[in-house]
Motif scaffolding. Structure first.
Motif, PDB file in Angstrom:
ATOM      1  N   VAL A  39       0.828  -1.201   0.000  1.00 58.13           N
ATOM      2  CA  VAL A  39       0.000   0.000   0.000  1.00 58.13           C
ATOM      3  C   VAL A  39       0.866   1.255   0.000  1.00 58.13           C
ATOM      4  CG1 VAL A  39      -1.800   1.300   1.195  1.00 58.13           C
ATOM      5  CG2 VAL A  39      -1.845  -1.208   1.212  1.00 58.13           C
ATOM      6  N   ILE A  40       0.669   2.089  -1.013  1.00 63.68           N
ATOM      7  CA  ILE A  40       1.308   3.397  -1.106  1.00 63.68           C
ATOM      8  C   ILE A  40       0.258   4.430  -0.723  1.00 63.68           C
ATOM      9  CG2 ILE A  40       2.616   4.984  -2.576  1.00 63.68           C
ATOM     10  CD1 ILE A  40       3.853   2.185  -2.336  1.00 63.68           C
ATOM     11  N   GLY A  41       0.590   5.352   0.150  1.00 61.82           N
ATOM     12  CA  GLY A  41      -0.361   6.374   0.564  1.00 61.82           C
ATOM     13  C   GLY A  41       0.110   7.761   0.202  1.00 61.82           C
ATOM     14  N   THR A  42      -0.839   8.624  -0.185  1.00 55.02           N
ATOM     15  CA  THR A  42      -0.515  10.027  -0.444  1.00 55.02           C
ATOM     16  C   THR A  42      -1.452  10.913   0.363  1.00 55.02           C
ATOM     17  OG1 THR A  42      -2.023  10.306  -2.335  1.00 55.02           O
ATOM     18  CG2 THR A  42       0.197   9.483  -2.801  1.00 55.02           C
ATOM     19  N   ASP A  43      -0.933  12.059   0.783  1.00 60.31           N
ATOM     20  CA  ASP A  43      -1.735  13.031   1.513  1.00 60.31           C
ATOM     21  C   ASP A  43      -0.986  14.356   1.466  1.00 60.31           C
ATOM     22  OD1 ASP A  43      -4.207  12.675   3.643  1.00 60.31           O
ATOM     23  OD2 ASP A  43      -2.958  14.404   4.097  1.00 60.31           O
ATOM     24  N   MET A  44      -1.715  15.454   1.663  1.00 60.58           N
ATOM     25  CA  MET A  44      -1.046  16.757   1.618  1.00 60.58           C
ATOM     26  C   MET A  44      -0.481  17.145   2.986  1.00 60.58           C
ATOM     27  SD  MET A  44      -4.166  19.489   1.287  1.00 60.58           S
ATOM     28  CE  MET A  44      -5.345  19.739   2.616  1.00 60.58           C
ATOM     29  N   GLN A  45      -0.785  16.344   4.020  1.00 65.48           N
ATOM     30  CA  GLN A  45      -0.237  16.585   5.345  1.00 65.48           C
ATOM     31  C   GLN A  45       0.896  15.599   5.627  1.00 65.48           C
ATOM     32  OE1 GLN A  45      -1.268  19.155   7.092  1.00 65.48           O
ATOM     33  NE2 GLN A  45      -3.018  19.642   5.782  1.00 65.48           N
ATOM     34  N   GLY A  46       1.920  16.055   6.308  1.00 63.93           N
ATOM     35  CA  GLY A  46       3.031  15.187   6.660  1.00 63.93           C
ATOM     36  C   GLY A  46       2.838  14.582   8.041  1.00 63.93           C
ATOM     37  N   TYR A  96       3.842   9.382   0.572  1.00 63.24           N
ATOM     38  CA  TYR A  96       4.281  10.555  -0.175  1.00 63.24           C
ATOM     39  C   TYR A  96       3.405  11.750   0.188  1.00 63.24           C
ATOM     40  CZ  TYR A  96       7.103   7.715  -3.381  1.00 63.24           C
ATOM     41  OH  TYR A  96       8.039   6.877  -3.929  1.00 63.24           O
ATOM     42  N   LYS A  97       4.057  12.853   0.497  1.00 60.07           N
ATOM     43  CA  LYS A  97       3.327  14.100   0.672  1.00 60.07           C
ATOM     44  C   LYS A  97       3.127  14.720  -0.701  1.00 60.07           C
ATOM     45  CE  LYS A  97       3.426  18.467   3.214  1.00 60.07           C
ATOM     46  NZ  LYS A  97       4.212  19.320   4.142  1.00 60.07           N
ATOM     47  N   VAL A  98       1.872  15.117  -1.001  1.00 60.27           N
ATOM     48  CA  VAL A  98       1.532  15.630  -2.328  1.00 60.27           C
ATOM     49  C   VAL A  98       0.903  17.022  -2.201  1.00 60.27           C
ATOM     50  CG1 VAL A  98       1.204  13.338  -3.318  1.00 60.27           C
ATOM     51  CG2 VAL A  98      -0.745  14.518  -2.278  1.00 60.27           C
ATOM     52  N   PRO A  99       0.831  17.773  -3.306  1.00 64.69           N
ATOM     53  CA  PRO A  99       0.196  19.092  -3.252  1.00 64.69           C
ATOM     54  C   PRO A  99      -1.307  18.975  -3.013  1.00 64.69           C
ATOM     55  CG  PRO A  99       1.512  18.821  -5.257  1.00 64.69           C
ATOM     56  CD  PRO A  99       1.387  17.474  -4.636  1.00 64.69           C
ATOM     57  N   HIS A 100      -1.928  20.097  -2.707  1.00 66.15           N
ATOM     58  CA  HIS A 100      -3.386  20.159  -2.594  1.00 66.15           C
ATOM     59  C   HIS A 100      -3.999  19.769  -3.934  1.00 66.15           C
ATOM     60  CE1 HIS A 100      -7.426  21.920  -2.202  1.00 66.15           C
ATOM     61  NE2 HIS A 100      -7.234  21.876  -0.891  1.00 66.15           N
ATOM     62  N   VAL A 101      -5.188  19.169  -3.905  1.00 67.84           N
ATOM     63  CA  VAL A 101      -5.824  18.700  -5.135  1.00 67.84           C
ATOM     64  C   VAL A 101      -6.069  19.843  -6.118  1.00 67.84           C
ATOM     65  CG1 VAL A 101      -8.172  18.927  -4.235  1.00 67.84           C
ATOM     66  CG2 VAL A 101      -7.684  17.227  -6.013  1.00 67.84           C
ATOM     67  N   ALA A 102      -6.181  21.076  -5.636  1.00 69.12           N
ATOM     68  CA  ALA A 102      -6.412  22.217  -6.525  1.00 69.12           C
ATOM     69  C   ALA A 102      -5.131  22.692  -7.200  1.00 69.12           C
ATOM     70  CB  ALA A 102      -7.035  23.373  -5.743  1.00 69.12           C
ATOM     71  N   ASP A 103      -3.984  22.193  -6.772  1.00 68.52           N
ATOM     72  CA  ASP A 103      -2.709  22.570  -7.388  1.00 68.52           C
ATOM     73  C   ASP A 103      -2.622  21.973  -8.790  1.00 68.52           C
ATOM     74  OD1 ASP A 103       0.240  22.343  -8.055  1.00 68.52           O
ATOM     75  OD2 ASP A 103       0.380  23.352  -6.108  1.00 68.52           O
ATOM     76  N   VAL A 104      -2.135  22.757  -9.746  1.00 71.07           N
ATOM     77  CA  VAL A 104      -2.073  22.293 -11.146  1.00 71.07           C
ATOM     78  C   VAL A 104      -1.152  21.088 -11.305  1.00 71.07           C
ATOM     79  CG1 VAL A 104      -2.671  24.522 -12.136  1.00 71.07           C
ATOM     80  CG2 VAL A 104      -0.269  23.995 -11.651  1.00 71.07           C
ATOM     81  N   SER A 105      -0.238  20.878 -10.364  1.00 75.85           N
ATOM     82  CA  SER A 105       0.715  19.765 -10.484  1.00 75.85           C
ATOM     83  C   SER A 105       0.209  18.476  -9.847  1.00 75.85           C
ATOM     84  CB  SER A 105       2.051  20.155  -9.841  1.00 75.85           C
ATOM     85  OG  SER A 105       1.909  20.278  -8.425  1.00 75.85           O
ATOM     86  N   TYR A 106      -0.970  18.504  -9.234  1.00 79.01           N
ATOM     87  CA  TYR A 106      -1.432  17.368  -8.429  1.00 79.01           C
ATOM     88  C   TYR A 106      -1.426  16.064  -9.220  1.00 79.01           C
ATOM     89  CZ  TYR A 106      -4.430  14.357  -5.595  1.00 79.01           C
ATOM     90  OH  TYR A 106      -4.925  13.294  -4.871  1.00 79.01           O
ATOM     91  N   THR A 107      -2.058  16.045 -10.376  1.00 74.72           N
ATOM     92  CA  THR A 107      -2.156  14.801 -11.148  1.00 74.72           C
ATOM     93  C   THR A 107      -0.799  14.346 -11.649  1.00 74.72           C
ATOM     94  OG1 THR A 107      -4.353  15.542 -11.855  1.00 74.72           O
ATOM     95  CG2 THR A 107      -3.439  13.646 -12.985  1.00 74.72           C
TER      96      THR A 107
END
Length: 361
Positions: free
Chosen positions: A36-43, A55-66
């Motif tokens: 299981v790989i998990g992503t979230d914008m919070q660390g 993995y910490k990822v950008p907010h879903v509204a960020d253009v780089s999210y996908t």
């Protein structure tokens, strides 16, 4: 039982409260090992106690999210992506072919059904135009439309429910009752109550020049529940009903699996009309006569998936098998299973690395 090929599954929003239940559904599938790989914008390092890689990822509204999700899928050789935020579903549908090109199956329905179900007003409009019975409802685009919309739904003779059409997780939901005052709310309701007054709602909405789209609807006084299901292009493959015996912020704290033929009938008709594919969660509330009324649809796996798995219906894993085109088993639901949520503290001295990656040992 034959052991199947090990796979890697990516789960978004992995810092949410549903994660322990989901990990249990994935890891205890009885057929294969799932990484299981998990992503979230919070660390949050405690997440690493449940999953294999974070993995910490950008907010879903960020253009780089996908793009970030695509890069993670490539690096980790992901087989299946399970999205858990309604706000990301259309983004992933638009880029679905790019994920498929690198061998990733995404658990999403088609664009039409997601666009309709992700907007509560559009869903009710669709249901009404399709001949389904729905409570009175009205759209609210501006603060000065609020009082008239509530009146059209029976206020002040009866209570009304108002909700933001494109938010989830109980955001933007309130109940306005002519029988409850601000004094009653202060001393008679818990702080997590949805009750408010017309004056308070109007004052709040007029604080800004614009507001998110909302809708008003008749307030239904009965019990709540949901039909969680797995569909194949409009045909339901599996489903079961969960009655909510106690809720906190719309999340069931006590729930029971029950057979509900009325809700099943509605679910079958609506799923076919929308052509839904994959997992979905249909939320119901009973009217004054005790009949279930469809309130909203989440076109994804819901947070209460573990009670269904304990009852024999492991919906996240069955969805994975469907995506991988594996033979689906016959399932008999163990009705009567009851769930009670309790808090579990998690501790760690680990740190999330600067780029958000991490492993836990």
């Amino acid at each position: 039982m034959q052991k199947l090929k090990d796979i890697t599954v990516l789960v978004t929003a992995c810092g949410a409260q549903f994660m322990p239940g989901l990990v249990s559904c994935l890891k205890r599938n009885g057929e294969r090992r799932i990484r299981v790989i998990g992503t979230d914008m919070q660390g949050d390092a405690t997440v690493l106690q449940m999953i294999d890689v974070y993995y910490k990822v950008p907010h879903v509204a960020d253009v780089s999210y996908t793009d970030v999700l695509l890069d993670i899928c490539k690096k980790e050789k992901v087989d299946v992506l399970l999205p858990f935020m309604s706000s990301e579903l259309l983004l992933l549908i638009d880029r679905k072919y790019e994920f498929e090109r690198i061998g990733v199956k995404i658990s999403v329905s088609d664009r039409r059904s997601v666009e309709i179900t992700n907007n509560k007003f559009r869903l009710y409009t669709f249901l009404k135009e399709s001949g389904f019975s729905v409570p009175r409802f009205a759209r609210i685009a501006r603060a000065d439309e609020f009082a008239d919309a509530c009146k059209a739904c029976g206020y002040p003779q009866n209570a009304v429910c108002v909700k933001a059409t494109e938010l989830s997780g109980s955001r933007g939901i309130r109940i306005i009752s002519p029988d409850i005052s601000r004094f009653d709310i202060l001393f008679g309701e818990k702080p997590n109550s949805f009750y408010t007054t017309m004056d308070e709602m109007l004052a709040t909405l007029h604080e800004r020049d614009s507001m998110p789209e909302m809708m008003a609807m008749e307030y239904l006084p009965g019990d709540e529940g949901s039909v969680d299901l797995l569909a194949d292009h409009g045909e339901i493959l599996y489903m079961a009903y969960r009655e909510s015996n106690l809720n906190l912020h719309s999340i069931p704290q006590i729930a029971t699996l029950r057979k509900n033929e009325e809700a099943y009938f509605i679910a079958e008709k609506v799923t076919a009309a929308l052509g839904m594919h994959g997992n979905a969660d249909l939320d119901f509330k009973n009217d004054a006569q005790g009949h279930p009324v469809l309130m909203e649809i989440n076109p994804r796996i819901a947070a209460t998936m573990q009670i269904f798995a304990v009852g024999g219906l492991n919906l996240p894993y069955l969805r994975i098998k469907q995506l991988l085109k594996e033979k689906l088993p016959e399932v008999e639901v163990n009705y009567g299973v009851k769930m009670t949520r309790r808090y579990l503290e998690m501790f760690t001295s680990s740190e999330i690395t600067e780029n958000g990656e991490g492993t836990y040992s």
